[in-house]
Design a protein around this motif. Structure first.
Motif, mmCIF file in Angstrom:
data_model
loop_
_atom_site.group_PDB
_atom_site.id
_atom_site.type_symbol
_atom_site.label_atom_id
_atom_site.label_comp_id
_atom_site.label_asym_id
_atom_site.label_seq_id
_atom_site.Cartn_x
_atom_site.Cartn_y
_atom_site.Cartn_z
ATOM 1 N N ALA A 207 39.953 37.962 54.921
ATOM 2 C CA ALA A 207 40.481 38.733 53.730
ATOM 3 C C ALA A 207 41.756 38.967 53.642
ATOM 4 O O ALA A 207 42.265 39.700 54.209
ATOM 5 C CB ALA A 207 39.494 40.062 53.658
ATOM 6 N N SER A 211 42.402 43.192 47.774
ATOM 7 C CA SER A 211 41.120 43.459 47.125
ATOM 8 C C SER A 211 39.689 42.872 48.043
ATOM 9 O O SER A 211 38.767 43.245 47.813
ATOM 10 C CB SER A 211 41.102 42.824 45.472
ATOM 11 N N GLU A 212 40.197 41.725 48.564
ATOM 12 C CA GLU A 212 39.279 41.093 49.512
ATOM 13 C C GLU A 212 38.833 41.981 50.579
ATOM 14 O O GLU A 212 37.510 42.025 51.069
ATOM 15 C CB GLU A 212 39.723 39.707 49.883
ATOM 16 N N LEU A 229 34.445 34.318 53.880
ATOM 17 C CA LEU A 229 35.720 34.662 52.964
ATOM 18 C C LEU A 229 36.613 33.496 52.971
ATOM 19 O O LEU A 229 36.617 32.471 53.785
ATOM 20 C CB LEU A 229 36.534 35.615 53.412
ATOM 21 N N GLN A 230 37.111 33.145 51.757
ATOM 22 C CA GLN A 230 38.212 31.847 51.653
ATOM 23 C C GLN A 230 37.698 30.574 52.187
ATOM 24 O O GLN A 230 38.258 29.889 53.126
ATOM 25 C CB GLN A 230 39.381 32.382 52.638
ATOM 26 N N ASP A 244 36.606 33.381 47.068
ATOM 27 C CA ASP A 244 37.052 34.644 47.852
ATOM 28 C C ASP A 244 35.989 35.249 48.705
ATOM 29 O O ASP A 244 36.137 35.694 49.601
ATOM 30 C CB ASP A 244 37.140 35.796 46.487
ATOM 31 N N ALA A 245 34.705 35.261 48.110
ATOM 32 C CA ALA A 245 33.548 35.604 48.900
ATOM 33 C C ALA A 245 32.414 34.674 48.670
ATOM 34 O O ALA A 245 32.061 34.487 47.268
ATOM 35 C CB ALA A 245 33.220 37.090 48.717
ATOM 36 N N GLU A 255 34.307 36.263 42.979
ATOM 37 C CA GLU A 255 35.748 36.201 42.634
ATOM 38 C C GLU A 255 36.163 37.508 42.445
ATOM 39 O O GLU A 255 35.753 38.078 41.674
ATOM 40 C CB GLU A 255 36.031 35.277 41.611
ATOM 41 N N ILE A 256 37.355 37.991 42.975
ATOM 42 C CA ILE A 256 38.037 39.069 42.859
ATOM 43 C C ILE A 256 39.474 38.807 42.235
ATOM 44 O O ILE A 256 40.186 38.207 42.635
ATOM 45 C CB ILE A 256 38.478 39.905 44.166
#
Length: 324
Positions: A207, A211-212, A229-230, A244-245, A255-256
């Motif tokens: 993260a 935001s993540e 993540l990523q 993103d997740a 997506e954030i």
């Protein structure tokens, strides 16, 4: 510009310190009368007690940093967001300037209160733990980037700012999570130590944006399965995309979106990527970063419904029997 070949010690010292000198440094090179004459004639400026500028213009950023260190006294280093910004971390507060001194030293408070109008405020912090490994060889002297980020998070005005500083430093590849953990290991009384340790653990797990980090904690708090993540994904055009997740088992992606996603060109690119995800068979949810922070329950409920629709079965909540 480098001094001329025939430059004297004063010229070189002024060059190395952006033209900011202490009266003690100058006293071994010029007579007191000569220094006084240069100040009275306007060739030099007296910045504050004990600190001179070998010029008469407004202070540049480099000069402001030197004034902060020299006016604070021996052993002072740039620290916190100031040192992190000097190390290349973008998006941090430029003012006030943060300086770190050994716990046993008293800073010249009167001097720092009487700085000129073109000099930002200087905040002095004290520490009893400052090993050589936390000192960066730089001019002006400063703490290492990892120490600067940990200090900045501890001194931040709020939790969001603290997490943001840590995320920015790691996301921009100016420090590694392991380096931040190493700093925490020798700072048992660091402010917000538990929060910093948790944020570093989240960053190490992938993260990288604030935001993540918020989203990972949201999942943990609302008993949702932990996402990957990523994660790298190759789109229909063969380009690498970073998710993103992602819940690979249920093919659900989140997506954030930060503020830059509001840009028209970015918005169009996001739409193309979202269409590509849908046509591949994945489900995709998109949330603005502010919503993750402001309405975590709403976000968690949406994610839960998407996961359930994709086949996830939530674990039953075990309720303890009421005592009679």
């Amino acid at each position: 510009m480098l001094p001329a070949d025939d430059a004297d010690a004063l010229d070189w010292l002024a060059f190395e310190q952006a033209g900011v000198l202490t009266t003690r440094q100058v006293s071994g090179l010029l007579s007191e009368g000569t220094v006084r004459g240069r100040v009275r004639s306007g060739r030099w400026r007296s910045i504050c007690r004990g600190v001179l500028l070998t010029g008469n213009g407004r202070l540049t950023r480099d000069q402001q940093l030197w004034v902060a260190v020299l006016a604070t006294g021996p052993g002072a280093l740039l620290a916190g967001v100031t040192a992190a910004a000097e190390a290349g971390v973008r998006g941090l507060r430029r003012e006030p300037l943060h300086v770190l001194v050994p716990a046993g030293r008293r800073a010249a408070r009167t001097t720092l209160r009487n700085l000129p109008i073109d000099m930002p405020a200087v905040l002095v912090h004290r520490t009893s733990v400052l090993p050589d490994s936390h000192r960066q060889l730089a001019r002006p002297p400063r703490t290492t980037t990892a120490r600067a980020l940990v200090d900045a998070a501890g001194w931040a005005t709020g939790v969001d700012e603290a997490q943001g500083v840590l995320a920015a430093g790691c996301q921009q590849r100016r420090a590694l999570p392991g380096e931040l953990r190493a700093v925490l290991d020798v700072l048992p009384r660091a402010p917000r130590r538990r929060l910093i340790a948790q944020a570093v653990a989240d960053i190490a797990g992938g993260a990288e944006a604030l935001s993540e980090i918020d989203f990972v904690r949201l999942c943990r708090r609302h008993r949702l399965p932990a996402p990957d993540l990523q994660q790298r994904r190759v789109d229909a055009a063969g380009r690498n995309r970073w998710l993103d997740a992602y819940w690979r088992e249920w093919r659900v992606q989140v997506e954030i979106d930060g503020a830059h996603h509001m840009d028209a060109r970015q918005w169009a690119a996001d739409m193309r990527r979202q269409n590509d995800v849908w046509t591949s068979g994945d489900r995709i949810l998109r949330f603005p970063a502010w919503l993750v922070r402001a309405r975590p329950g709403e976000v968690a409920d949406t994610v839960r419904r998407a996961l359930v629709a994709a086949g996830w079965t939530p674990a039953p909540v075990v309720r303890r029997p009421a005592h009679r």
